[in-house]
Design a protein around this motif. Structure first.
Motif, mmCIF file in Angstrom:
data_model
loop_
_atom_site.group_PDB
_atom_site.id
_atom_site.type_symbol
_atom_site.label_atom_id
_atom_site.label_comp_id
_atom_site.label_asym_id
_atom_site.label_seq_id
_atom_site.Cartn_x
_atom_site.Cartn_y
_atom_site.Cartn_z
ATOM 1 N N CYS A 1 0.857 -1.208 0.000
ATOM 2 C CA CYS A 1 0.000 0.000 0.000
ATOM 3 C C CYS A 1 0.885 1.248 0.000
ATOM 4 N N GLY A 2 2.010 1.166 0.732
ATOM 5 C CA GLY A 2 2.877 2.335 0.849
ATOM 6 C C GLY A 2 3.399 2.794 -0.492
ATOM 7 N N VAL A 3 3.617 1.848 -1.375
ATOM 8 C CA VAL A 3 4.148 2.267 -2.691
ATOM 9 C C VAL A 3 2.988 2.533 -3.657
ATOM 10 N N GLY A 4 1.793 2.577 -3.146
ATOM 11 C CA GLY A 4 0.666 2.948 -4.011
ATOM 12 C C GLY A 4 -0.023 1.745 -4.630
ATOM 13 N N ALA A 5 0.551 0.546 -4.415
ATOM 14 C CA ALA A 5 -0.056 -0.628 -5.076
ATOM 15 C C ALA A 5 -1.086 -1.239 -4.120
ATOM 16 N N TYR A 6 -2.223 -0.532 -3.929
ATOM 17 C CA TYR A 6 -3.222 -1.038 -2.994
ATOM 18 C C TYR A 6 -3.742 -2.397 -3.477
ATOM 19 N N THR A 7 -3.939 -2.514 -4.809
ATOM 20 C CA THR A 7 -4.494 -3.785 -5.313
ATOM 21 C C THR A 7 -3.562 -4.934 -4.938
ATOM 22 N N ALA A 8 -2.283 -4.697 -5.105
ATOM 23 C CA ALA A 8 -1.325 -5.786 -4.799
ATOM 24 C C ALA A 8 -1.448 -6.126 -3.310
ATOM 25 N N GLY A 9 -1.565 -5.078 -2.484
ATOM 26 C CA GLY A 9 -1.677 -5.314 -1.032
ATOM 27 C C GLY A 9 -2.887 -6.192 -0.728
ATOM 28 N N ILE A 10 -4.016 -5.796 -1.319
ATOM 29 C CA ILE A 10 -5.248 -6.565 -1.039
ATOM 30 C C ILE A 10 -5.093 -7.975 -1.603
ATOM 31 N N PHE A 11 -4.495 -8.077 -2.776
ATOM 32 C CA PHE A 11 -4.316 -9.403 -3.389
ATOM 33 C C PHE A 11 -3.472 -10.287 -2.456
ATOM 34 N N HIS A 12 -2.406 -9.690 -1.896
ATOM 35 C CA HIS A 12 -1.565 -10.475 -0.980
ATOM 36 C C HIS A 12 -2.368 -10.844 0.257
ATOM 37 N N LEU A 13 -3.163 -9.898 0.718
ATOM 38 C CA LEU A 13 -4.028 -10.172 1.884
ATOM 39 C C LEU A 13 -4.906 -11.390 1.576
ATOM 40 N N TYR A 14 -5.471 -11.382 0.369
ATOM 41 C CA TYR A 14 -6.390 -12.445 -0.066
ATOM 42 C C TYR A 14 -5.674 -13.796 -0.061
ATOM 43 N N THR A 15 -4.505 -13.823 -0.702
ATOM 44 C CA THR A 15 -3.804 -15.129 -0.773
ATOM 45 C C THR A 15 -3.283 -15.507 0.617
ATOM 46 N N HIS A 16 -2.734 -14.509 1.314
ATOM 47 C CA HIS A 16 -2.139 -14.793 2.638
ATOM 48 C C HIS A 16 -3.192 -15.423 3.560
ATOM 49 N N SER B 1 1.239 -13.048 -5.507
ATOM 50 C CA SER B 1 0.942 -11.789 -4.787
ATOM 51 C C SER B 1 2.245 -11.143 -4.326
ATOM 52 N N LYS B 2 3.189 -11.974 -3.847
ATOM 53 C CA LYS B 2 4.436 -11.371 -3.344
ATOM 54 C C LYS B 2 5.215 -10.736 -4.477
ATOM 55 N N ASP B 3 5.240 -11.435 -5.594
ATOM 56 C CA ASP B 3 6.000 -10.909 -6.738
ATOM 57 C C ASP B 3 5.394 -9.585 -7.206
ATOM 58 N N GLU B 4 4.069 -9.562 -7.231
ATOM 59 C CA GLU B 4 3.373 -8.339 -7.655
ATOM 60 C C GLU B 4 3.833 -7.159 -6.781
ATOM 61 N N ILE B 5 3.889 -7.444 -5.467
ATOM 62 C CA ILE B 5 4.250 -6.355 -4.540
ATOM 63 C C ILE B 5 5.679 -5.899 -4.826
#
Lengths: 511, 100, 643, 475
Positions: C328-343, C402-406
């Motif tokens: 989220c800090g780098v602006g990639a909220y979608t990636a954050g949520i995606f990681h949340l989802y997989t995590h 998800s991690k790679d995306e982040i």
């Protein structure tokens, strides 16, 4: 004569509310001392009757106007222009209901715990109720003062006669603290009486403008009386003693209603009558409130006595109330009034629950307890509800009041708002520590064999649980009572000049 | 004609003597006597004023004062006797059973 | 339309039924009520997903909650893409964990109580997620805090459990303190607390400053950071992370549900939900990213040396949450949520496996006393292995995508700290792989180091526990395929569904880096993951005595890591102990006792002393009375004549 | 020329009172049953009371005036007489001093007070003062065999005589200066010849203030009161604490508010320090008293201090507040002493406050009555004491003495402590030994009347207040 609503109830409801308990007390006076049972039944039925009558206040109240309702006015001392003048508005109506409800609970809780001199006990209790309702209803300054002082006698006896080990010291301390404060108020009232052209009628006094210097002097005179009752920071040391020594019913009434009168006094008298002084004094008041919140909270961390801890917690909670009141904005004041009601419900319930456990173990030292949850699960869950209401968890009444107060406080003075907000952390700290220390962990031998709450005790606490969640989930029922009255009050305090108020009244009449 | 203020100074002097006697003497009887002295001092000044003003009020008051002084003396002595019967002393310092 | 309102209220109904009738009537079959309720909400959640995918956004108010002067707030629901994703995560995990708990909690005396708390938790989480204003968010926020207090302290006659519960609640309160003030500032600037108007007006006030406690501060940064305080508290980030490891005192299903999948992610949800505000303030984003990165590094290092099975996974959760905040800090909220989802899937799976291991080992959690469990618990072993592969970012599994995306977004994003944060992320990826597989090798491989009768007792968990494991294992694998990045996606004809799905709510940061760089970042992360696993294999299987020697060599470092950087001791030293000390000595000792009481008792005592003094003046001797009268007369004569 | 008979109508009550008193003395020789003497005195008081209400007007060439003001005070004196007689019959039997002269002396003392109240001339005033004083000295020493009673009497007498000497000296000065002893004449003289600053006038005012401060036991001339109150028989203490004090205030009112009305600024310089000192010493020393009679003595000193506020304010409202307070004070005080008497039984003195421990358990009604009187003396609503104090403070503030009222209010808060201590002993301590109460129908009646009056006036003070204001209107 300031315009008020005529009494739509058909019968003088406020006088009935005041004199029904007093009549009950007189009836018990005549009864024979021996039959305890009869005395208890009579006092219970009188308190229930008063509550039912007061319910009609709840339904019959007109929420659209700030004018006084259910007004009654009779000549009392014509030569001094003192009249028996009763009336209710949005600010005071809720407290009358609280008093009548709390009295029933007190009668119930002392059903078995009061053994000696039961006759005097229930007489004092009912006289207390009459005086309390009188304080909230009176619109004549002297009538208010008379009810305000008349309350001292029964409360003094309640603490002194049926209290704990050094009850005498606590009772005398309570009496002198309040008396010294309120005699200064008496001088203030008389000075106001003469300046405003020989009238004690609060509504008339409100329409007049007073010189700033005099307002300041009067503000501090009233402060002496009300601050002691609230109790605000420097003058609070009587509360822990009074609470630890008072019998359960005594500390419930003290916590639920008596200390509300201080804050009510600020709302009804200090602010509308002395607007400029109140505005000038808000920084001082906000500082004292914030000190009370943090000071009361931190001191709870190191308490060893159950009741003393709850007493100090109510010092902290009342710090919130005064913060709200002196924020001088709608959220703050309405939050303050609602928090006064909440505190009455929650701390009253906490003391009722302490009474329940105290009747079984006869010890208030926290160290003696432990693991009560496994022994008394129902009691534990009820205490849990009140703990979280006291901590101000959303969906409980505590949250609504605290949130509005902090919002109002933050709006009025950011530093006060932020520091006061730290109060909710400290609050969580000591309440959860208390709950864990008493209810969780291994069951201590003292608590092992206790049986859970009986039906009577459950009945006492259930109305409080209902109120906690009702105000928590749908507070507008109670908030809607206050809107016009608080609006009117704030216009007077912030407006400051009498013409603005007069104009307001004019519009009311024309409307 | 003796001027008025001479009488007044005499009356004041006698009054002071009486008061001083009352304050210092220990014996109740002596205290009584000094009281009478004070009353008589007042009589002197009353009579002198009455004469000076050519008015009768002063004289009437003097009569009253004298009768009252007599009555007072009677009652006083009666009480002193009962006191003496109980405690065999007329000394004021012994009469301090009640204090504080 | 408002059938969706049932989503939170079904679990609430279950809670009420269980808590009231649990003790006498439901007893053992209390779980049916909860499971049915949560399953029904899951169905409604799916229908909501379909509905939102169909393009319409739902935002309706149920009733006015608070009305005081200008402040009006109501209980209302906003269901958009972000909410739906969270709904799916919460309801799915909740349902599976409810089923798992049936087996796990079998025979426990407070059985009904456990399920009522679970339902209450689900209700609060759903209210939090579906809120359409800040205050209802706060309502859900504290609600989940309350349930975590109940559930952590479930075994309340254990001191450590009740302490952990209390600690969790109070630390959360520190976070909520900032969060509350954030809401005040929002109301005072925007005049309302509803998301809709606040986010739409936010753009207009981008440059505004606000006088906060006397300092003129950039408004958006102030609000963002204050709200972020709440997230730090709830998602156990850097300063307020101390409560999560202790929260392991609660039963394992609780750790799985609350401290892995749902509650701790609320912080990330908050940042994502308030993305319009956060994206207006670079400093806030930087703070979020840095906090996330540092926390993940910090937690990962501690995880290396822990020996308690559940604590390792707990630290791994803190670390993965740091990842999400980094995103989220780098602006990639979608990636954050995606990681949340997989995590949510693989972390819940890890915890449940730990639960079944614990179940089998009779409550033993120290991995040094385990070993060679794969022989006795094949299913648990397989599922835990897959979960570990997934978390280590092995390609093809959920964690990798998800991690790679982040990492790619960090590297390619235009955030100033992007590169630095990417580097830390990669190091953390290596550490994650290492400690995950250290755990696998120590528990399942080598020879059994426990007591004999423990070994005898070892058995695979019952069906009701293993089935949820399998389902979650499928999730851990397949969950990632929803968001395959374009680089790989084109040539296998799959595009990044989740990115498109979340675009309307969270926007889509365009990473300006060439394909080459993207490929390079991906390769580095895979390499790092594999090397982590390899090192773990080398140290714990090939040369088992190596870890022992290393700890001897770096004794100091090991001790610091093992004691969690002494953060707990630090806090109790600077906050807890001084508070109680001031209470005891300063407040009770000095102010209350000496100053106020002295005054309050002093005055009457002084008057009493004066009284007994004056009493002596009354000597009883008449002469004294007469002299006092005479002096009185003299004084008054003097007054009169002198005047 | 024929001797013009002065109009005797206004003075008829006093004449009848004298005849009845003498008749009582004669009856004492004949009647064996002493209680009937008490009854006779009550009946005669009733008759005189009836007459007082009828009589009004001026006689003896302006020396004797019977107006509303004097009527109100005579009401207080006669009520005080009736109540004291009621509460003393049983007491006299126990103390074996059951002589007829007791009642006669009380009637003579009351007669003296009535004279003082109606005196418009210093001579008549002096006559009334001495008649009251002498009879009270004897009453104070009535228990002949008890050393303390004698000591009380002798102290009261000597210091009383000293004070009346001071009074006479003051009278002679004022007579010399103005040539008349008639109060109105003096007032006219001061007004016309504007001798405001004249030292002789100042001196005479001081001497008057001193003499009457002695009578109302105001500090620093109060030293006789505690000993006299403790030594005298309890009914007489009650009688003394109300009668002479009320008479003292009646005369203070007359002299300072008619004769010296125009030079109020000067004499208030003297009365203000006296008032403050009285309130202070009265309340503070009472804190550490262990004998209930001595404590009530100091409490009555303190109440004298409060009443002085009314006189100092100098306005008609101030004077009416003094009247009102005097009546309420009389009721409260006699009530409290009645309870003390009730405790006095055969072997038990009941004067030490520790004798009150646990009274609420052994005799709840007695304890309740004492509670009412104690809270009323403290000035807590809804008791009459509060109403009296409140009206007093109002008139003082209206006259501009707000700071004085703050002092008074604070001292009355201090007084709460020692009144409360009695209530605390009764209700919050366990009884040490069961005490047998001696109640007689008269005592019961007196207690009932005073208790009901205290509560009734507390709740409906309008009537008494209006009466007091009407009394002062004709002043």
């Amino acid at each position: 004569m300031v315009q008020t609503m005529d009494n739509t109830m058909g019968f003088p409801i406020l006088s009935v509310l005041i004199f029904l308990p007093l009549a009950g007390a007189a009836l018990i006076l005549l009864m024979n001392r021996a039959n305890d049972k009869a005395i208890r039944v009579v006092s219970l039925s009188v308190s229930i009757a008063t509550f039912i009558v007061s319910l009609s206040l709840f339904t019959g109240f007109d929420k659209t106007t700030h004018l006084m309702q259910f007004v009654e006015r009779y000549e009392w001392i014509p030569s001094l222009n003192m009249s028996y003048y009763l009336g209710l508005d949005g600010i005071s109506v809720l407290f009358v209901l609280l008093s009548t409800l709390v009295t029933i609970l007190c009668v119930l809780i002392s059903w078995e715990s009061i053994r000696t001199k039961t006759k005097e006990f229930f007489i004092s209790l009912l006289v207390m109720e009459g005086a309390m309702i009188g304080v909230f209803c009176s619109l004549d300054f002297m009538l208010f003062y008379i009810f305000w002082e008349a309350m001292l006698i029964p409360m003094y006896l309640l603490i002194g006669v049926w209290g704990g080990p050094n009850r005498v010291y606590a009772a005398v301390k309570f009496f002198l603290y309040t008396l010294v404060g309120s005699v200064l108020m008496l001088v203030g009232i008389i000075v106001l009486y003469f300046y405003a052209g020989r009238t004690f009628d609060i509504l008339e006094l409100m329409t007049k403008a007073y010189p700033y210097k005099m307002q300041l002097m009067l503000f501090w005179a009233f402060f002496a009386a009300f601050a002691v009752k609230v109790p605000m920071f420097p003058v609070h040391t009587w509360l822990p003693d009074a609470h630890t020594e008072a019998p359960t019913a005594g500390s419930v009434i003290l916590a639920a209603v008596l200390i509300k009168m201080g804050a009510y006094g600020f709302l009804r008298f200090s602010m509308p009558l002395l607007p400029d002084a109140s505005r000038a004094m808000t920084p001082v008041m906000l500082t004292l409130s914030v000190i009370a919140i943090i000071y009361g909270g931190i001191i709870c961390l190191a308490q060893t006595d159950l009741k003393r801890l709850i007493a100090y917690s109510s010092v902290s909670h009342m710090g919130f109330v005064t913060l709200g009141i002196f924020a001088l904005n709608t959220q703050g004041v309405e939050g303050g009034i609602l928090q006064m009601l909440n505190h009455g419900v929650v701390t009253g319930a906490l003391f009722l629950s302490v009474g329940v456990i105290y009747d079984r173990t006869h010890t208030r030292v926290i160290a003696d307890y432990g693991g009560v949850a496994s022994v008394m699960p129902i009691y534990a869950s009820l205490f849990m509800v009140f703990t979280f209401a006291s901590v101000g968890l959303p969906a409980t009444n505590g949250f609504i009041g605290e949130f509005l107060i902090l919002l109002g406080g933050f709006k009025a003075n950011q530093w006060a708002g932020v520091l006061a907000a730290s109060g909710i952390i400290i609050g969580a700290g000591y309440m959860l520590w208390l709950y864990q220390r008493v209810f969780f962990m291994e069951t201590s031998p003292k608590v092992a064999g206790l049986q859970d709450m009986n039906m009577r005790e459950l009945l006492t606490l259930l109305p409080m649980v209902v109120l906690v969640f009702w105000i928590g989930i749908y507070p507008n029922v109670f908030l809607s009572f206050m809107h016009p009255s608080v609006q009117h009050l704030l216009e007077r305090v912030n407006g400051g000049s009498a013409p603005a108020v007069a104009a307001n009244i004019a519009t009311q009449i024309l409307r | 004609m003796v001027p008025l203020h001479w009488y007044l100074t005499l009356s004041a002097a006698v009054f002071m003597i009486g008061m001083f006697g009352f304050l210092t003497r220990r014996n109740i009887i002596i205290m009584f006597m000094s009281l009478e002295l004070m009353l008589n001092a007042v009589n002197i000044s009353l009579v002198s004023f009455s004469h000076y003003l050519q008015d009768m009020r002063g004289h009437i008051l003097v009569f009253f004062v004298i009768t009252v002084a007599a009555a007072e003396a009677a009652i006083g002595l009666a009480i002193i006797i009962t006191l003496f019967r109980n405690k065999q002393t007329a000394h004021v310092d012994e009469m301090n059973e009640m204090k504080g | 339309m408002n059938s969706y309102a049932l989503i939170p209220f079904l679990p609430l109904a279950a809670f009420v039924i269980n808590i009231l009738f649990g003790r006498r009537y439901l007893k053992e079959n209390a779980h049916w009520v909860s499971i049915l309720a949560v399953a029904a909400s899951w169905v409604l959640a799916v229908s909501a997903l379909v509905d939102v995918a169909g393009g319409n956004k739902i935002n309706f108010d149920l009733y006015t909650w608070m009305l005081s002067g200008g402040f009006k707030v109501s209980v209302g629901f906003l269901i958009d893409q972000l909410t739906v994703v969270m709904l799916i995560v919460v309801t799915t995990c909740s349902t599976l964990i409810h089923i798992y708990s049936v087996g796990y909690m079998h025979g426990d005396s407070g059985y009904y109580r456990f399920f009522s708390y679970l339902s209450l938790f689900t209700f609060s989480m759903l209210m939090l997620v579906m809120a359409n204003n800040f205050l209802q968010l706060y309502f859900g926020w504290e609600g989940v805090g309350l349930c975590s207090y109940f559930l952590i302290g479930y075994y309340f006659n254990k001191k450590s459990a009740s302490d952990a519960g209390k600690k969790a609640f109070i630390v959360n309160r520190f976070g909520d303190f900032g969060f509350g003030i954030g809401i005040f500032v929002v109301f005072l600037t925007f005049g309302t607390v509803y998301y809709e108007p606040v986010f739409s007006q936010a753009a207009g006030l981008a440059g505004a400053t606000y006088n906060f406690l006397g300092y003129d501060v950039h408004l958006m940064t102030l609000i963002a950071l204050l709200l972020f305080c709440g997230s730090i508290g709830k998602s156990a980030q850097m300063p307020l992370h101390v409560w999560l490891p202790d929260a392991m005192e609660g039963p394992t299903p609780v750790s799985a549900l609350i401290h892995a999948a749902t509650m701790v992610t609320a912080g990330v949800f908050l940042v994502a939900r308030c993305s319009p505000i956060f994206s207006l303030s670079d400093t806030a984003l930087m703070v979020v990213a840095l906090t996330g990165a540092i926390t993940s590094l910090f937690a990962a290092t501690i995880g290396l040396v822990q020996n308690d099975l559940k604590r390792i996974i707990a630290y791994s959760t803190v670390s993965q949450l740091g990842y999400m905040f980094l995103a989220c800090g780098v602006g990639a909220y979608t990636a954050g949520i995606f990681h949340l989802y997989t995590h949510a899937f693989f972390k819940a799976l890890l915890f449940l496996c730990a639960g079944s291991v614990m179940h089998a080992m009779g409550g033993e959690l120290d991995i040094q006393k385990m070993g060679n469990l794969k022989k006795y618990m094949p299913v648990t072993y397989m599922t835990m292995l897959i979960a570990s592969f997934s978390i280590s970012g092995i390609p093809g599994l959920a964690g990798f995508f998800s991690k790679d995306e982040i990492l790619w977004m960090a590297y390619a994003g235009e955030s100033p700290v992007g590169k630095f944060v990417w580097a830390i992320g990669t190091v953390v990826a290596f550490l994650t792989a290492f400690y995950s597989f250290r755990l696998i090798f120590l528990t399942f491989h080598g020879k059994f180091r426990g007591t004999h009768e423990q070994e005898h007792h070892l058995h695979e968990s019952p069906k009701s526990m293993t089935i949820p494991l399998m389902i979650l294992c499928v999730g851990a694998v397949a969950a990632g395929w929803v968001g395959i990045p374009a680089l790989i996606g084109e040539n296998i004809g799959v595009h990044n569904y989740i990115a498109e799905f979340m675009k309307p709510v969270l926007g889509h940061p365009e990473g300006h880096g060439t394909h080459g760089e993207e490929m390079m970042v991906m390769l580095i992360s895979i390499a790092v993951g594999l090397s982590g696993i390899g090192l773990a294999y080398f140290m714990y299987i090939v040369r088992p005595e190596l870890p022992e020697r290393l700890t001897q060599q770096f004794r100091a470092v090991h001790r610091v890591l093992f004691n969690k950087y002494y953060v707990d001791e630090l806090y109790s030293f600077i906050i807890v102990r001084p508070a109680i000390w001031t209470a005891k000595n300063v407040l009770i000792g000095i102010t209350d006792a000496r100053i106020i009481e002295a005054l309050v008792n002093g005055v009457p005592n002084a008057i009493g002393a004066l009284s007994s003094g004056l009493r002596k003046v009354q000597t009883g001797i008449m002469q004294h009375y007469a002299t006092i009268m005479a002096t009185g007369i003299l004084i008054f004569v003097a007054i009169m004549l002198m005047r | 020329m024929p001797i013009a008979m002065p109009n005797l109508a206004p003075v008829m009550p006093e004449i009848v009172m004298t005849c009845l008193a003498i008749l009582l003395l004669m009856a004492d020789l004949v009647i064996r049953q002493k209680d009937t003497l008490g009854l006779i005195s009550i009946i005669s008081a009733g008759i005189v009371l009836y007459l007082v209400l009828g009589s009004s007007g001026e006689t003896f060439a302006g020396m004797f005036i019977s107006d509303g003001y004097s009527m109100f005070f005579k009401l207080i004196f006669l009520a005080n007489l009736i109540l004291t007689v009621l509460i003393s019959s049983r007491y006299l039997q126990i103390m074996r001093i059951n002589f007829g002269e007791y009642y006669a002396l009380m009637m003579f003392a009351t007669l003296g007070m009535m004279l003082m109240a109606s005196a418009a001339d210093i001579i008549v005033l002096y006559l009334g003062l001495e008649l009251m004083a002498l009879s009270t000295y004897v009453l104070a020493g009535f228990i002949r065999y008890d050393m303390r009673s004698n000591e009380a009497a002798i102290k009261y007498l000597l210091l009383g005589a000293f004070a009346s000497a001071i009074l006479l000296y003051g009278t002679s000065m004022i007579y010399g200066l103005t040539g008349t002893t008639n109060l109105k004449g003096i007032a006219a003289y001061i007004m016309n010849n504007n001798i405001a600053g004249n030292p002789v006038l100042m001196l005479s005012m001081v001497f008057f203030a001193v003499a009457f401060s002695f009578k109302i036991a105001a500090v620093p001339f109060h030293m006789w009161a505690p000993d006299a109150y403790e030594g005298a028989p309890t009914p007489i203490t009650a009688f003394m604490s109300v009668g002479p004090k009320a008479a003292g205030f009646a005369v203070l009112g007359r002299i300072f508010l008619t004769a010296f009305a125009s030079v109020r600024a000067d004499w208030s310089m003297v009365l203000i320090p006296i008032a403050v000192l009285t309130m202070a010493i009265g309340n503070i020393v009472a804190l550490s008293q262990t004998n209930i009679k001595r404590m009530l003595a100091y409490s009555s000193i303190a109440h004298a201090g409060y009443m002085l506020l009314g006189i100092i304010s100098g306005t008609p409202a101030g004077l009416s507040s003094v009247l009102n307070y005097m009546l309420i004070y009389a009721l409260m005080n006699v009530g409290a002493f009645a309870v003390v008497i009730m405790l006095r039984s055969e072997g038990f003195a009941g004067e030490n406050i520790s004798d009150y421990e646990g009274l609420s358990k052994t005799h709840p009604t007695a304890a309740a009555l004492m509670l009412i009187f104690m809270f009323s003396l403290t000035g807590i609503p809804p008791m009459a004491g509060f109403m009296g104090k409140f009206y007093l403070f109002m008139s003082a503030i209206n006259a501009g003495y707000t700071s004085l009222v703050v002092v008074a209010v604070l001292f009355s808060a201090i007084s709460a402590y020692f009144y409360l201590r009695i209530v605390m002993l009764m209700y919050m301590k366990e009884p040490r030994e069961s005490v047998q109460l001696n109640t007689s129908p008269g005592l019961g009646l007196a207690l009932a009347m005073t208790a009901v009056a205290v509560i009734l006036i507390g709740v409906l003070p309008g009537k008494v207040l209006a009466l007091a204001q009407m009394a002062v209107a004709s002043f």
